[in-house]
Design a protein around this motif. Structure first.
Motif, PDB file in Angstrom:
ATOM      1  N   GLU A 186       0.837  -1.204   0.000  1.00  0.00           N
ATOM      2  CA  GLU A 186       0.000   0.000   0.000  1.00  0.00           C
ATOM      3  C   GLU A 186       0.867   1.248   0.000  1.00  0.00           C
ATOM      4  O   GLU A 186       0.567   2.227  -0.706  1.00  0.00           O
ATOM      5  CB  GLU A 186      -0.924  -0.027   1.210  1.00  0.00           C
ATOM      6  CG  GLU A 186      -2.018  -1.079   1.100  1.00  0.00           C
ATOM      7  CD  GLU A 186      -2.779  -1.310   2.389  1.00  0.00           C
ATOM      8  OE1 GLU A 186      -3.812  -1.991   2.350  1.00  0.00           O
ATOM      9  OE2 GLU A 186      -2.336  -0.814   3.454  1.00  0.00           O
ATOM     10  N   GLU A 206      -2.439   2.751  -8.995  1.00  0.00           N
ATOM     11  CA  GLU A 206      -3.525   1.969  -8.419  1.00  0.00           C
ATOM     12  C   GLU A 206      -3.183   0.474  -8.439  1.00  0.00           C
ATOM     13  O   GLU A 206      -2.347   0.021  -9.229  1.00  0.00           O
ATOM     14  CB  GLU A 206      -4.814   2.195  -9.207  1.00  0.00           C
ATOM     15  CG  GLU A 206      -5.323   3.630  -9.174  1.00  0.00           C
ATOM     16  CD  GLU A 206      -5.755   4.052  -7.780  1.00  0.00           C
ATOM     17  OE1 GLU A 206      -6.263   3.189  -7.031  1.00  0.00           O
ATOM     18  OE2 GLU A 206      -5.574   5.236  -7.441  1.00  0.00           O
ATOM     19  N   SER A 238      -4.713  -2.008  -9.618  1.00  0.00           N
ATOM     20  CA  SER A 238      -4.978  -2.692 -10.885  1.00  0.00           C
ATOM     21  C   SER A 238      -3.810  -2.602 -11.860  1.00  0.00           C
ATOM     22  O   SER A 238      -3.721  -3.388 -12.813  1.00  0.00           O
ATOM     23  CB  SER A 238      -6.232  -2.112 -11.542  1.00  0.00           C
ATOM     24  OG  SER A 238      -6.047  -0.730 -11.838  1.00  0.00           O
ATOM     25  N   MET A 250       2.431   1.686  -3.501  1.00  0.00           N
ATOM     26  CA  MET A 250       1.478   2.252  -4.457  1.00  0.00           C
ATOM     27  C   MET A 250       1.249   3.729  -4.195  1.00  0.00           C
ATOM     28  O   MET A 250       1.146   4.527  -5.132  1.00  0.00           O
ATOM     29  CB  MET A 250       0.166   1.473  -4.410  1.00  0.00           C
ATOM     30  CG  MET A 250       0.263   0.080  -4.999  1.00  0.00           C
ATOM     31  SD  MET A 250      -1.338  -0.786  -5.118  1.00  0.00           S
ATOM     32  CE  MET A 250      -1.626  -1.230  -3.397  1.00  0.00           C
ATOM     33  N   TYR A 251       1.201   4.108  -2.927  1.00  0.00           N
ATOM     34  CA  TYR A 251       1.020   5.518  -2.577  1.00  0.00           C
ATOM     35  C   TYR A 251       2.213   6.340  -3.073  1.00  0.00           C
ATOM     36  O   TYR A 251       2.044   7.410  -3.679  1.00  0.00           O
ATOM     37  CB  TYR A 251       0.874   5.655  -1.063  1.00  0.00           C
ATOM     38  CG  TYR A 251       0.744   7.078  -0.597  1.00  0.00           C
ATOM     39  CD1 TYR A 251      -0.492   7.730  -0.618  1.00  0.00           C
ATOM     40  CD2 TYR A 251       1.863   7.786  -0.139  1.00  0.00           C
ATOM     41  CE1 TYR A 251      -0.606   9.044  -0.198  1.00  0.00           C
ATOM     42  CE2 TYR A 251       1.756   9.095   0.281  1.00  0.00           C
ATOM     43  CZ  TYR A 251       0.519   9.722   0.257  1.00  0.00           C
ATOM     44  OH  TYR A 251       0.409  11.025   0.672  1.00  0.00           O
TER      45      TYR A 251
END
Length: 227
Positions: free
Chosen positions: A155, A164, A166, A158-159
């Motif tokens: 997480e 995202e 996907s 990704m941040y």
């Protein structure tokens, strides 16, 4: 403009083969408290977890009393070994790893990250030894997150990358990596040369590859399903 994508690599068992140092440090830690040393297979089975989680899984009956001592014994042994041998020798890159990183890095729409059970100190040392730091926009370690398979590290990756789930893929060699990816709603690529069995990976991964030469096609296959 092509959509931004993120590829996150595990380290031990995926990018580098550090099993000799890991097994040796584990042996020293258990010998330090006068307890039997777990088998090599059992030790390699917990690679990827944070050290407290690894020792709790390896020796649940010893952990309440000896957990902190085992962790410190492992860290001391690993650092001592690292001083005696260059990390490029004790934790060599797997064949094709650097070329795969470079191929992905030159793509304008692909960002690279790391999610590892290593400590920050251990990862920094390894990245510098192999001159890899420049390729990664985010690097998450066990010091700052719950142990795998909790999705916290992914997480944060990704941040940091602004990507995202996907469009993000986790690459690793253990069930912990695959389960972490699933918990983060990410696809995953299992690598057959690491520390967990191919069967274990096939039960969890989006795809399993036998060598780094197959990585690009595996990623294209995953991303083709999301566009």
């Amino acid at each position: 403009m092509a959509e931004l994508k993120l590829v996150v690599f595990d380290v031990d068992g995926t990018l580098v083969d550090s099993q000799d140092d890991i097994v040796s440090a584990m042996a020293t830690a258990f010998q330090g408290i006068g307890k039997p040393v777990p088998s090599r297979a059992d030790v390699l089975g917990i690679v990827g977890l944070s050290l407290p989680a690894a020792f709790e899984k390896l020796a649940p009956e010893l952990y309440p009393e000896h957990g902190e001592t085992l962790v410190e014994g492992y860290k001391t042994s690993f650092m001592t070994s690292r001083k005696l041998r260059n990390s490029t020798q004790s934790s060599p890159l797997y064949a094709g790893a650097l070329d795969a990183i470079k191929r992905l890095h030159v793509q304008d729409n692909v960002l690279l990250g790391i999610a590892t059970g290593k400590s920050r100190r251990g990862l920094d040392h390894l990245l510098d030894a192999h001159d890899l730091r420049k390729y990664f926009v985010t690097a998450q370690v066990a010091d700052d997150h719950p142990s795998k398979p909790h999705p916290s590290m992914l997480e944060q990756c990704m941040y940091d990358a602004g990507v995202e789930a996907s469009q993000a893929v986790m690459i690793g060699d253990t069930s912990y990596d695959m389960d972490m990816a699933a918990n983060a709603s990410m696809a995953s690529v299992g690598v057959a040369w690491g520390y967990h069995t191919v069967q274990t990976l096939q039960e969890r991964a989006s795809v399993v590859i036998d060598d780094f030469g197959a990585l690009d096609a595996a990623l294209d296959k995953i991303w083709s399903k999301t566009t």
